[in-house]
Scaffold this motif. Structure first.
Motif, PDB file in Angstrom:
ATOM      1  N   LYS A 170     -26.031  14.272  -0.993  1.00 27.26           N
ATOM      2  CA  LYS A 170     -26.819  15.502  -0.970  1.00 27.26           C
ATOM      3  C   LYS A 170     -25.920  16.745  -1.040  1.00 27.26           C
ATOM      4  O   LYS A 170     -26.301  17.776  -1.559  1.00 27.26           O
ATOM      5  CB  LYS A 170     -27.609  15.533   0.351  1.00 27.26           C
ATOM      6  N   HIS A 171     -24.751  16.634  -0.501  1.00 32.46           N
ATOM      7  CA  HIS A 171     -23.819  17.772  -0.487  1.00 32.46           C
ATOM      8  C   HIS A 171     -22.406  17.293  -0.796  1.00 32.46           C
ATOM      9  O   HIS A 171     -22.055  16.152  -0.497  1.00 32.46           O
ATOM     10  CB  HIS A 171     -23.793  18.434   0.898  1.00 32.46           C
ATOM     11  N   PHE A 172     -21.599  18.217  -1.323  1.00 31.13           N
ATOM     12  CA  PHE A 172     -20.183  17.898  -1.528  1.00 31.13           C
ATOM     13  C   PHE A 172     -19.523  17.523  -0.208  1.00 31.13           C
ATOM     14  O   PHE A 172     -18.685  16.633  -0.149  1.00 31.13           O
ATOM     15  CB  PHE A 172     -19.449  19.088  -2.161  1.00 31.13           C
ATOM     16  N   MET A 173     -19.925  18.213   0.846  1.00 27.47           N
ATOM     17  CA  MET A 173     -19.276  17.924   2.131  1.00 27.47           C
ATOM     18  C   MET A 173     -19.490  16.464   2.534  1.00 27.47           C
ATOM     19  O   MET A 173     -18.562  15.800   3.016  1.00 27.47           O
ATOM     20  CB  MET A 173     -19.785  18.864   3.222  1.00 27.47           C
ATOM     21  N   ALA A 174     -20.715  15.958   2.311  1.00 31.20           N
ATOM     22  CA  ALA A 174     -21.001  14.555   2.664  1.00 31.20           C
ATOM     23  C   ALA A 174     -20.143  13.624   1.822  1.00 31.20           C
ATOM     24  O   ALA A 174     -19.565  12.645   2.325  1.00 31.20           O
ATOM     25  CB  ALA A 174     -22.473  14.260   2.451  1.00 31.20           C
ATOM     26  N   LYS A 175     -20.024  13.963   0.541  1.00 31.37           N
ATOM     27  CA  LYS A 175     -19.208  13.137  -0.360  1.00 31.37           C
ATOM     28  C   LYS A 175     -17.746  13.157   0.098  1.00 31.37           C
ATOM     29  O   LYS A 175     -17.080  12.116   0.155  1.00 31.37           O
ATOM     30  CB  LYS A 175     -19.337  13.684  -1.785  1.00 31.37           C
ATOM     31  N   GLU A 176     -17.283  14.331   0.465  1.00 37.22           N
ATOM     32  CA  GLU A 176     -15.865  14.470   0.815  1.00 37.22           C
ATOM     33  C   GLU A 176     -15.544  13.804   2.160  1.00 37.22           C
ATOM     34  O   GLU A 176     -14.458  13.255   2.349  1.00 37.22           O
ATOM     35  CB  GLU A 176     -15.475  15.961   0.766  1.00 37.22           C
ATOM     36  N   ILE A 177     -16.502  13.816   3.066  1.00 39.37           N
ATOM     37  CA  ILE A 177     -16.318  13.085   4.331  1.00 39.37           C
ATOM     38  C   ILE A 177     -16.204  11.585   4.020  1.00 39.37           C
ATOM     39  O   ILE A 177     -15.308  10.893   4.512  1.00 39.37           O
ATOM     40  CB  ILE A 177     -17.484  13.358   5.308  1.00 39.37           C
ATOM     41  N   ALA A 178     -17.114  11.123   3.156  1.00 42.72           N
ATOM     42  CA  ALA A 178     -17.154   9.684   2.851  1.00 42.72           C
ATOM     43  C   ALA A 178     -15.930   9.224   2.077  1.00 42.72           C
ATOM     44  O   ALA A 178     -15.552   8.044   2.140  1.00 42.72           O
ATOM     45  CB  ALA A 178     -18.432   9.365   2.070  1.00 42.72           C
ATOM     46  N   GLU A 179     -15.321  10.127   1.329  1.00 38.25           N
ATOM     47  CA  GLU A 179     -14.153   9.746   0.519  1.00 38.25           C
ATOM     48  C   GLU A 179     -12.889   9.531   1.342  1.00 38.25           C
ATOM     49  O   GLU A 179     -11.872   9.054   0.817  1.00 38.25           O
ATOM     50  CB  GLU A 179     -13.822  10.878  -0.483  1.00 38.25           C
ATOM     51  N   GLN A 180     -12.914   9.930   2.592  1.00 42.58           N
ATOM     52  CA  GLN A 180     -11.662   9.966   3.358  1.00 42.58           C
ATOM     53  C   GLN A 180     -10.903   8.640   3.426  1.00 42.58           C
ATOM     54  O   GLN A 180      -9.669   8.645   3.275  1.00 42.58           O
ATOM     55  CB  GLN A 180     -11.905  10.560   4.747  1.00 42.58           C
ATOM     56  N   PRO A 181     -11.591   7.501   3.619  1.00 43.38           N
ATOM     57  CA  PRO A 181     -10.795   6.264   3.668  1.00 43.38           C
ATOM     58  C   PRO A 181     -10.017   6.036   2.369  1.00 43.38           C
ATOM     59  O   PRO A 181      -8.862   5.590   2.411  1.00 43.38           O
ATOM     60  CB  PRO A 181     -11.860   5.164   3.856  1.00 43.38           C
ATOM     61  N   ILE A 182     -10.619   6.399   1.242  1.00 46.09           N
ATOM     62  CA  ILE A 182      -9.963   6.145  -0.050  1.00 46.09           C
ATOM     63  C   ILE A 182      -8.809   7.110  -0.275  1.00 46.09           C
ATOM     64  O   ILE A 182      -7.690   6.701  -0.608  1.00 46.09           O
ATOM     65  CB  ILE A 182     -10.989   6.252  -1.205  1.00 46.09           C
ATOM     66  N   VAL A 183      -9.058   8.411  -0.080  1.00 48.02           N
ATOM     67  CA  VAL A 183      -7.973   9.361  -0.376  1.00 48.02           C
ATOM     68  C   VAL A 183      -6.831   9.218   0.630  1.00 48.02           C
ATOM     69  O   VAL A 183      -5.661   9.376   0.286  1.00 48.02           O
ATOM     70  CB  VAL A 183      -8.467  10.831  -0.480  1.00 48.02           C
ATOM     71  N   LEU A 184      -7.190   8.900   1.863  1.00 48.46           N
ATOM     72  CA  LEU A 184      -6.133   8.718   2.863  1.00 48.46           C
ATOM     73  C   LEU A 184      -5.250   7.511   2.499  1.00 48.46           C
ATOM     74  O   LEU A 184      -4.022   7.571   2.598  1.00 48.46           O
ATOM     75  CB  LEU A 184      -6.741   8.536   4.248  1.00 48.46           C
ATOM     76  N   ALA A 185      -5.904   6.444   2.050  1.00 52.65           N
ATOM     77  CA  ALA A 185      -5.137   5.256   1.635  1.00 52.65           C
ATOM     78  C   ALA A 185      -4.211   5.620   0.476  1.00 52.65           C
ATOM     79  O   ALA A 185      -3.054   5.192   0.441  1.00 52.65           O
ATOM     80  CB  ALA A 185      -6.092   4.126   1.245  1.00 52.65           C
ATOM     81  N   ASP A 186      -4.705   6.442  -0.458  1.00 50.47           N
ATOM     82  CA  ASP A 186      -3.863   6.863  -1.595  1.00 50.47           C
ATOM     83  C   ASP A 186      -2.656   7.659  -1.114  1.00 50.47           C
ATOM     84  O   ASP A 186      -1.532   7.446  -1.571  1.00 50.47           O
ATOM     85  CB  ASP A 186      -4.662   7.762  -2.559  1.00 50.47           C
ATOM     86  N   ALA A 187      -2.916   8.586  -0.192  1.00 51.57           N
ATOM     87  CA  ALA A 187      -1.827   9.438   0.302  1.00 51.57           C
ATOM     88  C   ALA A 187      -0.778   8.577   1.017  1.00 51.57           C
ATOM     89  O   ALA A 187       0.427   8.742   0.823  1.00 51.57           O
ATOM     90  CB  ALA A 187      -2.370  10.518   1.232  1.00 51.57           C
ATOM     91  N   ILE A 188      -1.257   7.645   1.830  1.00 53.58           N
ATOM     92  CA  ILE A 188      -0.320   6.783   2.571  1.00 53.58           C
ATOM     93  C   ILE A 188       0.516   5.955   1.585  1.00 53.58           C
ATOM     94  O   ILE A 188       1.735   5.843   1.714  1.00 53.58           O
ATOM     95  CB  ILE A 188      -1.075   5.868   3.563  1.00 53.58           C
ATOM     96  N   LYS A 189      -0.176   5.414   0.576  1.00 51.62           N
ATOM     97  CA  LYS A 189       0.525   4.596  -0.422  1.00 51.62           C
ATOM     98  C   LYS A 189       1.594   5.411  -1.151  1.00 51.62           C
ATOM     99  O   LYS A 189       2.692   4.940  -1.418  1.00 51.62           O
ATOM    100  CB  LYS A 189      -0.483   4.045  -1.439  1.00 51.62           C
ATOM    101  N   HIS A 190       1.251   6.647  -1.444  1.00 46.98           N
ATOM    102  CA  HIS A 190       2.183   7.523  -2.170  1.00 46.98           C
ATOM    103  C   HIS A 190       3.479   7.751  -1.373  1.00 46.98           C
ATOM    104  O   HIS A 190       4.559   7.795  -1.951  1.00 46.98           O
ATOM    105  CB  HIS A 190       1.483   8.860  -2.435  1.00 46.98           C
ATOM    106  N   TYR A 191       3.327   7.905  -0.062  1.00 46.14           N
ATOM    107  CA  TYR A 191       4.501   8.263   0.751  1.00 46.14           C
ATOM    108  C   TYR A 191       5.186   7.071   1.419  1.00 46.14           C
ATOM    109  O   TYR A 191       6.250   7.245   2.011  1.00 46.14           O
ATOM    110  CB  TYR A 191       4.102   9.290   1.819  1.00 46.14           C
TER     111      TYR A 191
END
Ligand code: M6R
Length: 361
Positions: free
Chosen positions: A6-27
């Motif tokens: 319904k909102h970008f904010m909801a999408k961005e909250i839900a994306e956190q496991p994925i983007v966090l995993a990407d960031a961790i993998k990168h570093y």
């Protein structure tokens, strides 16, 4: 674009496991933290962290990590104060600027002030092509992907992850963390996306609590240790999108003023994993309950077992190492704000009077 949310904010909250995993993998590669070699913390005298808003709360959290993991003297400031104060900066220090947009006027001005005074200007940014990234000696991307909602969510947790990795690497270089301990920390960090997914399944319960909170005029957030900056962040998130007056306090400050606000109409969100400071926070929470404040205790199963008696609501999150709690506990804070705003019918992604990027001071 909102991918069914319904909102970008909801999408961005839900994306956190994925983007966090990407960031961790990168570093993190091969059991090591992969950062530019010039980032040498070994004999550094001081670290100065500067940012605005949510990014400044990421910096405040990182201060706990740099001090405890690396024994590194760490100053934190908001950019609008730092830039005009003419703070002395030791040459043998790094200044770190944290910004999602990389265009925040005060943060950029603070960076320019620090230039030529410190050994390295480091930035932790989401937009890799931004002014702040370009003007830094070292720009570390947080890899959160585009963040559209004015309320920062996934950028905050990715900022925290990158800052934690910096603190761990500083601890290793300064001889406080050996290889085995580092491997343990990195293993725990790698499990965080999974724990975030588990936490997100609690959304219906959190939404029901948020709907009740939406009736309130004032809300307090309390936390101790590294959960204190998260109390500030939870309050900021709630006020900016739901327009409910909210304040974050260090639990230990309760008696020094804010307890006067407590009555049966005031929800008090207590962020308290079962860590070394838990008993202290619980005793503050009991003072709130004795004055009929409505306590929402956010804790883990052990904490709930020990302390949920008498609370208005208790939210139980997965157990995890204390170091990582500020990152995981950000999720219920964000979801409480989001669902309170939805219950009030405010414009979640574009709250009144606010801009995503604050390019004027
Ligand atoms: O782009 P930046 O990270 O520099 O922005 C800093 C603040 O303006 C920002 O975090 C603001 O506080 C958010 N609206 C909080 O949700």
């Amino acid at each position: 674009e909102k991918a069914g949310y319904k909102h970008f904010m909801a999408k961005e909250i839900a994306e956190q496991p994925i983007v966090l995993a990407d960031a961790i993998k990168h570093y993190c590669r091969g059991g090591k933290i992969n950062l530019p070699e010039e980032l040498d913390f070994a004999t550094l005298d001081r670290l100065t962290l500067v940012a605005c808003g949510t990014a400044s709360y990421a910096c405040m959290t990182a201060k706990y990590w740099f001090e405890s993991l690396a024994g590194l003297n760490c100053e934190v400031d908001i950019a609008s104060e730092f830039r005009y104060r003419e703070p002395p900066l030791p040459q043998n220090s790094f200044a770190i600027f944290v910004s999602q947009s990389g265009e925040t006027a005060d943060t950029l001005a603070a960076l320019r002030y620090a230039r030529d005074k410190v050994a390295k200007i480091v930035s932790v940014v989401n937009v890799a092509t931004s002014s702040i990234a370009r003007e830094s000696d070292i720009a570390l991307p947080i890899l959160a992907g585009v963040e559209v909602g004015v309320a920062s969510t996934k950028a905050f947790t990715c900022q925290l992850a990158v800052l934690l990795l910096l603190a761990l690497e500083a601890g290793r270089q300064r001889g406080r963390i050996d290889d085995a301990a580092l491997a343990e920390h990195l293993k725990a960090l790698a499990s965080l996306p999974g724990l975030m997914n588990q936490t997100l399944t609690r959304e219906p319960t959190i939404a029901a609590t948020a709907a009740a909170i939406a009736e309130a005029q004032d809300v307090l957030f309390l936390g101790r240790g590294a959960m204190f900056p998260l109390a500030l962040e939870g309050a900021l998130k709630l006020k900016e999108i739901s327009y409910i007056h909210a304040e974050g306090y260090a639990s230990g400050e309760l008696k020094h003023g804010p307890i006067a606000l407590i009555d049966k109409a005031v929800p008090v969100i207590v962020l308290a994993p079962r860590d070394a400071l838990f008993d202290k926070t619980v005793s503050n929470m009991q003072e709130v309950m004795a004055r009929h404040g409505k306590v929402v205790l956010i804790t883990d199963a052990k904490g709930a077992d020990e302390a949920s008696y008498g609370t208005w609501k208790t939210l139980t999150l997965p157990e995890l190492p204390a170091l990582l709690a500020p990152i995981l506990y950000a999720l219920p804070a964000q979801l409480l704000a989001y669902h309170a705003a939805v219950a009030k019918g405010t414009d979640v992604d574009q709250p009144r009077n606010l801009a995503k990027s604050v390019t004027v001071e």
